[in-house]
Design a protein around this motif. Structure first.
Motif, PDB file in Angstrom:
ATOM      1  N   GLN A  56    -117.655 -40.922 -43.550  1.00  0.00           N
ATOM      2  CA  GLN A  56    -116.670 -41.226 -42.522  1.00  0.00           C
ATOM      3  C   GLN A  56    -115.552 -40.181 -42.592  1.00  0.00           C
ATOM      4  N   ILE A  57    -115.147 -39.676 -41.442  1.00  0.00           N
ATOM      5  CA  ILE A  57    -114.035 -38.735 -41.397  1.00  0.00           C
ATOM      6  C   ILE A  57    -112.849 -39.395 -40.692  1.00  0.00           C
ATOM      7  N   GLY A  58    -111.716 -38.707 -40.730  1.00  0.00           N
ATOM      8  CA  GLY A  58    -110.470 -39.256 -40.193  1.00  0.00           C
ATOM      9  C   GLY A  58    -109.497 -39.428 -41.345  1.00  0.00           C
ATOM     10  N   ASN A  59    -109.098 -38.325 -41.931  1.00  0.00           N
ATOM     11  CA  ASN A  59    -108.357 -38.239 -43.183  1.00  0.00           C
ATOM     12  C   ASN A  59    -107.275 -39.315 -43.342  1.00  0.00           C
ATOM     13  N   PRO A  60    -107.462 -40.285 -44.254  1.00  0.00           N
ATOM     14  CA  PRO A  60    -106.462 -41.350 -44.436  1.00  0.00           C
ATOM     15  C   PRO A  60    -105.124 -40.821 -44.952  1.00  0.00           C
ATOM     16  N   ALA A  61    -105.145 -39.685 -45.658  1.00  0.00           N
ATOM     17  CA  ALA A  61    -103.886 -39.114 -46.145  1.00  0.00           C
ATOM     18  C   ALA A  61    -102.980 -38.720 -44.976  1.00  0.00           C
ATOM     19  N   ILE A  62    -103.589 -38.224 -43.899  1.00  0.00           N
ATOM     20  CA  ILE A  62    -102.817 -37.859 -42.712  1.00  0.00           C
ATOM     21  C   ILE A  62    -102.216 -39.106 -42.069  1.00  0.00           C
ATOM     22  N   ILE A  63    -102.985 -40.190 -42.032  1.00  0.00           N
ATOM     23  CA  ILE A  63    -102.486 -41.437 -41.446  1.00  0.00           C
ATOM     24  C   ILE A  63    -101.280 -41.943 -42.237  1.00  0.00           C
ATOM     25  N   ALA A  64    -101.400 -41.935 -43.565  1.00  0.00           N
ATOM     26  CA  ALA A  64    -100.301 -42.389 -44.418  1.00  0.00           C
ATOM     27  C   ALA A  64     -99.079 -41.492 -44.250  1.00  0.00           C
ATOM     28  N   GLU A  65     -99.304 -40.201 -44.177  1.00  0.00           N
ATOM     29  CA  GLU A  65     -98.193 -39.249 -44.061  1.00  0.00           C
ATOM     30  C   GLU A  65     -97.472 -39.380 -42.731  1.00  0.00           C
ATOM     31  N   LYS A  66     -98.226 -39.501 -41.645  1.00  0.00           N
ATOM     32  CA  LYS A  66     -97.608 -39.564 -40.317  1.00  0.00           C
ATOM     33  C   LYS A  66     -96.918 -40.896 -40.047  1.00  0.00           C
TER      34      LYS A  66
END
Length: 365
Positions: free
Chosen positions: A111-121
């Motif tokens: 699965q892609i869709g980087n969770p780190a980016i979600i947390a950061e944004k």
């Protein structure tokens, strides 16, 4: 009040669904929903990548682009909600599945869709990568939603079968007897093949309301060919995806039925979705079928399903308190809560794992 966000994009790859919910015992309260569609060029690239037509650089870039869109979906949901951000405990993001290979020596689910980016944004703790721990424990990594179904949809007065008609169809069998185990598995294709054939033949991403399929008739010979696929007779636990049931799978079979009209193929694919789900359901005189997923918006699909199951009652999950279009994203909000509370999120009897496991990777705010 503690609230949670669930983010989901399924095998149809049409976009991202976001839901803001709170949980009280076995009751779900929905505070807001939001959907965004993938830009057509991104959807096309995701489709190609899911069929192994992408370089590592492209897959990495797609992971970032989808991560940004998942974050956008969450932020848009928060903006239109009257819930304080401080009350949101975590985001559960399923991500976008590119490949699911649950068997063989190098078994994996990507699965892609980087969770780190979600947390950061968003500035909100995000839980992702739900499948890999179950697979490490010998499971299929899917389906994961049956644990949610069991928690919120169980009954001591009727046997319940939850049928999810997403890109892939899956069922969760919840007996009324506490001594009988919950089971669940992917029955085969649902919307994914119908969408792919419609896109290929008409240029439209899906058959709105099943109107095109309604112009066709079932080709019994083609249907028999489709039903001969070994997956449908394989015992559970089992799971599948577009790496198995895709446009090339359809086209290979259609080559043997060259006189079949495109609309007849569409109608036959719809019947395939119905038959493969119905044939694999457990039988019980006390059973009620509760349907969820995008397939509930296809009147022809729902009509054929009801006729095939008659006299068994077929309704959607709104009867159980959750809109049928929002069951899966709500499940991943709940799975995030399970992770944060260090509770198992899988059902070993469903996935085939060695036992219950705490799922997901946590990306702190």
């Amino acid at each position: 009040m503690d609230t949670w966000i669930g983010l989901m994009s399924g095998t149809s790859m049409d976009g991202i669904d976001a839901v803001l919910v709170s949980f009280q015992g076995t009751t779900v309260r929905t505070h807001g929903t939001h959907s965004i569609s993938y830009p057509e060029d991104l959807r096309h690239r995701l489709m190609l990548a899911s069929q192994n037509h992408a370089t590592p650089d492209e897959i990495g870039e797609l992971g970032t682009l989808t991560g940004l869109l998942f974050a956008d979906a969450a932020e848009s949901l928060i903006r239109q909600s009257d819930i304080a951000v401080s009350s949101i405990q975590a985001i559960g993001s399923h991500g976008q599945t590119l490949r699911h290979q649950p068997s063989g020596p190098g078994r994996f689910s990507l699965q892609i869709g980087n969770p780190a980016i979600i947390a950061e944004k968003t500035g909100i703790t995000t839980v992702g990568d739900f499948r890999s721990r179950d697979m490490a424990a010998g499971g299929q990594g899917a389906p994961l939603v049956p644990a949610f179904h069991q928690h919120f949809f169980s009954s001591d007065t009727e046997d319940r079968c939850i049928l999810n008609l997403g890109g892939i169809a899956n069922i969760t069998w919840i007996p009324s007897s506490p001594d009988s185990p919950v089971t669940g598995f992917d029955t085969g294709p649902a919307n994914a093949l119908m969408d792919a054939w419609c896109q290929d033949q008409t240029g439209r991403p899906y058959d709105d309301g099943g109107q095109w399929a309604q112009e066709g008739i079932v080709d019994q010979s083609l249907l028999t060919d489709m039903l001969s696929d070994a997956y449908f007779d394989r015992p559970a636990p089992k799971s599948t995806g577009k790496e198995k049931f895709n446009l090339e799978w359809v086209k290979t079979l259609v080559l043997r039925h060259k006189k079949t009209r495109p609309e007849d193929v569409q109608r036959t694919l719809l019947q395939l979705s119905v038959i493969t789900a119905v044939r694999q359901m457990p039988q019980s005189p006390a059973m009620v079928i509760y349907v969820c997923g995008g397939g509930t918006r296809n009147p022809l699909l729902m009509k054929e399903l009801s006729q095939a199951l008659s006299p068994i009652r077929v309704v959607d999950t709104a009867k159980l308190g959750i809109n049928p279009l929002w069951v899966e994203p709500t499940a991943f909000a709940w799975l995030a809560r399970q992770t944060m509370e260090r509770k198992p999120g899988n059902l070993a009897e469903v996935t085939g794992a060695k036992g219950p496991r705490i799922l997901g990777a946590i990306y702190p705010a």
